[in-house]
Design a protein around this motif. Structure first.
Motif, PDB file in Angstrom:
ATOM      1  N   SER A  27       0.831  -1.208   0.000  1.00 49.40           N
ATOM      2  CA  SER A  27       0.000   0.000   0.000  1.00 49.40           C
ATOM      3  C   SER A  27       0.861   1.253   0.000  1.00 49.40           C
ATOM      4  O   SER A  27       1.976   1.258   0.540  1.00 49.40           O
ATOM      5  CB  SER A  27      -0.909   0.017   1.233  1.00 49.40           C
ATOM      6  N   LEU A  28       0.319   2.283  -0.587  1.00 56.52           N
ATOM      7  CA  LEU A  28       0.891   3.623  -0.529  1.00 56.52           C
ATOM      8  C   LEU A  28      -0.253   4.623  -0.443  1.00 56.52           C
ATOM      9  O   LEU A  28      -1.383   4.321  -0.836  1.00 56.52           O
ATOM     10  CB  LEU A  28       1.744   3.927  -1.766  1.00 56.52           C
ATOM     11  N   ARG A  29       0.063   5.804   0.048  1.00 58.11           N
ATOM     12  CA  ARG A  29      -0.948   6.849   0.185  1.00 58.11           C
ATOM     13  C   ARG A  29      -0.420   8.145  -0.375  1.00 58.11           C
ATOM     14  O   ARG A  29       0.708   8.552  -0.088  1.00 58.11           O
ATOM     15  CB  ARG A  29      -1.339   7.024   1.652  1.00 58.11           C
ATOM     16  N   LEU A  30      -1.245   8.798  -1.175  1.00 59.23           N
ATOM     17  CA  LEU A  30      -0.922  10.111  -1.717  1.00 59.23           C
ATOM     18  C   LEU A  30      -1.861  11.147  -1.114  1.00 59.23           C
ATOM     19  O   LEU A  30      -3.025  10.857  -0.835  1.00 59.23           O
ATOM     20  CB  LEU A  30      -1.088  10.122  -3.239  1.00 59.23           C
ATOM     21  N   ALA A  31      -1.345  12.347  -0.921  1.00 59.13           N
ATOM     22  CA  ALA A  31      -2.158  13.452  -0.438  1.00 59.13           C
ATOM     23  C   ALA A  31      -1.842  14.699  -1.244  1.00 59.13           C
ATOM     24  O   ALA A  31      -0.725  14.867  -1.750  1.00 59.13           O
ATOM     25  CB  ALA A  31      -1.902  13.699   1.046  1.00 59.13           C
TER      26      ALA A  31
END
Length: 120
Positions: free
Chosen positions: A17-21
């Protein structure tokens, strides 16, 4: 001047998983919609996901059930949670925001892009 500042991304593993903001600043007008696009080498930029101010979402078929887009209207922030990553998700991801200057006129703004690389 409207600015979009992206964070997150980087290197991930297949199945991970990765998260972008992304945070938009410099406007008092409504931003609708906000979203994420991506561009892999040799490919055209494509829509990944978008979300409106009332929470309606649209996803590319390739990311449905794996990616989740959300937003905080008060902060003009949009996030993209990317799960079950695949090597084909590798691309530069761009934040997009449409600033509504009137009911009939909106202008697209883009972030600088953030690299997402998924290893197999």
């Amino acid at each position: 001047q409207v600015q979009l500042v992206e964070s997150g991304g980087g290197l991930g593993q297949a199945g991970g998983s990765l998260r972008l903001a992304c945070v938009a600043s410099g406007t008092v007008f409504t931003i609708d919609p906000m979203g994420w696009y991506r561009q892999a080498p040799g490919n055209q930029r494509e829509l990944v996901a978008m979300i409106t101010t009332n929470g309606s979402t649209n996803y590319a078929d390739s990311v449905k059930a794996r990616f989740t887009i959300s937003r905080d209207n008060a902060k003009n922030m949009v996030t993209l949670q990317m799960n079950s990553l695949k090597p084909e998700d590798t691309a530069v991801y761009y934040c997009n925001a449409v600033v509504r200057y009137s009911d009939y006129w909106g202008v697209d703004y883009w972030g600088q892009g953030t690299q997402v690389t998924v290893s197999s």
